[in-house]
Design an enzyme around this catalytic site. Structure first.
Site, mmCIF file in Angstrom:
data_model
loop_
_atom_site.group_PDB
_atom_site.id
_atom_site.type_symbol
_atom_site.label_atom_id
_atom_site.label_comp_id
_atom_site.label_asym_id
_atom_site.label_seq_id
_atom_site.Cartn_x
_atom_site.Cartn_y
_atom_site.Cartn_z
ATOM 1 C CB SER A 1 -0.895 0.009 1.244
ATOM 2 O OG SER A 1 -1.555 1.251 1.337
ATOM 3 C CB SER B 1 -2.628 4.434 2.117
ATOM 4 O OG SER B 1 -3.501 4.218 1.040
ATOM 5 C CB THR C 1 -7.865 -0.887 0.593
ATOM 6 O OG1 THR C 1 -7.807 -1.103 -0.800
ATOM 7 C CG2 THR C 1 -6.752 -1.654 1.297
ATOM 8 C CE LYS D 1 -11.804 0.302 -1.455
ATOM 9 N NZ LYS D 1 -11.643 0.916 -2.769
ATOM 10 C CG ASN E 1 -12.549 5.300 0.494
ATOM 11 O OD1 ASN E 1 -13.373 6.012 1.057
ATOM 12 N ND2 ASN E 1 -11.682 5.780 -0.377
ATOM 13 C CG ASP F 1 -12.495 4.477 -3.661
ATOM 14 O OD1 ASP F 1 -11.373 4.914 -3.335
ATOM 15 O OD2 ASP F 1 -12.942 3.384 -3.262
ATOM 16 C CB ALA G 1 -20.509 -5.486 -12.938
ATOM 17 C CG LEU H 1 -11.002 2.153 -11.639
ATOM 18 C CD1 LEU H 1 -12.120 1.702 -10.711
ATOM 19 C CD2 LEU H 1 -11.010 3.664 -11.745
ATOM 20 C CE1 TYR I 1 -2.987 2.007 -6.586
ATOM 21 C CE2 TYR I 1 -0.600 1.791 -6.553
ATOM 22 C CZ TYR I 1 -1.814 1.778 -5.897
ATOM 23 O OH TYR I 1 -1.845 1.519 -4.556
ATOM 24 N N GLY J 1 -4.345 4.496 -12.285
ATOM 25 C CA GLY J 1 -5.089 5.096 -11.180
ATOM 26 C C GLY J 1 -4.259 5.684 -10.046
#
Ligand code: ATR
Length: 276
Positions: free
Chosen positions: A16, A18, A63, A67, A88, A104, A130, A217, A219, A241
């Site tokens: 991550s 983040s 994440t 979620k 999130n 998001d 989907a 979306l 990366y 993303g």
């Protein structure tokens, strides 16, 4: 003053970005906080969140695959979180309740429009996939006055069902990949999990309109298979993303700290790091 604690929960969570992003935000805005990554399997989620807030934690990012669980956990939800059925960002409120938000969709829209200059108004948008990732972006895209959204998925029932759920908000239809032949789109967004396995959904040739763009979306340090596919289709822009990741983090940071960081500086830095 004691330092405020934040964290991202996920499974897996090792790679991550983040913690790095939020540390850069904190440094830039002069906020005194600590942000860690914690590996939390789904079955331990509720206990781990309760323990985090009981220990004085102020806010969490959640994440994959947490979620939907975070959505169920949040006692109060923003309207966009309510609609997306995924959360999130969790924030401890002054009254002790836990607020759930989903940043998001706004992160994607900001990255598309402001960072990449990809217009959405009156554009024909194709969303591939989907699952949970698609669910979070449909309403925010419709709110940008797109011409229409087509959701294409391997399991056709799921795209039809997702489209039906958002039909009251705008022109959105669901189909399978084979039904795309002969259609063209101004923007194709990959929201399938296929980048993780480096497999592309079966996309017919000629899907992308002249001057159309592609957005993944996902990366990675290298270009994703979908970004490469977009380049092969002569996309005006074909991007991943990373910017969305930074933008969704900035909205979460603002919710927690009341200050919106400069995302451009952080995106530039992270881009430089992965190229090097
Ligand atoms: P997320 O929450 O990341 O969206 P998800 O809910 O498991 O994850 O959804 C994954 C999406 O990627 C689904 O749309 C899935 O298609 P199915 O609904 O048919 O399973 C799609 N997906 C995963 N691997 C794929 C592949 N190799 N080709 C095409 N679609 C794929």
């Amino acid at each position: 003053m004691p330092i405020d604690h934040y964290a991202v929960f996920g499974h897996p969570i090792k790679h991550s970005k983040s913690p790095r992003i939020h540390s850069l935000f904190a440094e830039q805005t002069g906020q005194n906080l600590q942000y860690n990554a914690q590996d939390v399997p789904a079955e331990q989620f509720a206990a781990a969140v309760a323990a985090f807030f009981a220990d004085g934690g102020k806010g969490l990012n959640c994440t994959i695959p947490l979620k939907e669980l975070a959505w169920a956990y949040a006692e109060v939800k923003t309207e966009r979180a309510q609609l997306s059925k995924a959360v999130n960002t969790l924030a401890l409120q002054a009254d002790g309740s836990v607020l759930g938000d989903n940043t998001d969709g706004i992160g994607l829209v900001t990255d598309l429009v402001h960072n990449h200059g990809i217009a959405l108004t009156a554009r024909r948008v194709l969303v591939l996939g989907a699952g949970g990732a698609s669910r979070g972006i449909i309403a925010p895209l419709l709110e940008q006055s797109v011409h229409s959204i087509t959701i294409a998925n391997r399991t056709v029932d799921k795209s039809m069902q997702l489209a039906a759920e958002f039909a009251h908000k705008g022109a959105v239809t669901g189909c399978g990949f084979s039904e795309l032949a002969g259609q063209t789109f101004d923007l194709i967004i990959n929201a399938t999990a296929s980048s993780l396995t480096a497999e592309l959904p079966p996309l017919p040739a000629g899907l992308l309109a002249a001057q159309g763009s592609c957005y993944d979306l996902a990366y990675g340090n290298d270009k994703t298979v979908f970004v490469r596919w977009g380049e092969d289709q002569h996309a005006h822009k074909s991007v991943d993303g990373l910017g969305m990741l930074v933008e969704q983090a900035a909205v979460a940071f603002a919710l927690w700290r009341g200050v919106h960081p400069d995302t451009q500086a952080v995106i530039t830095l992270l881009n430089a790091e992965r190229v090097g």
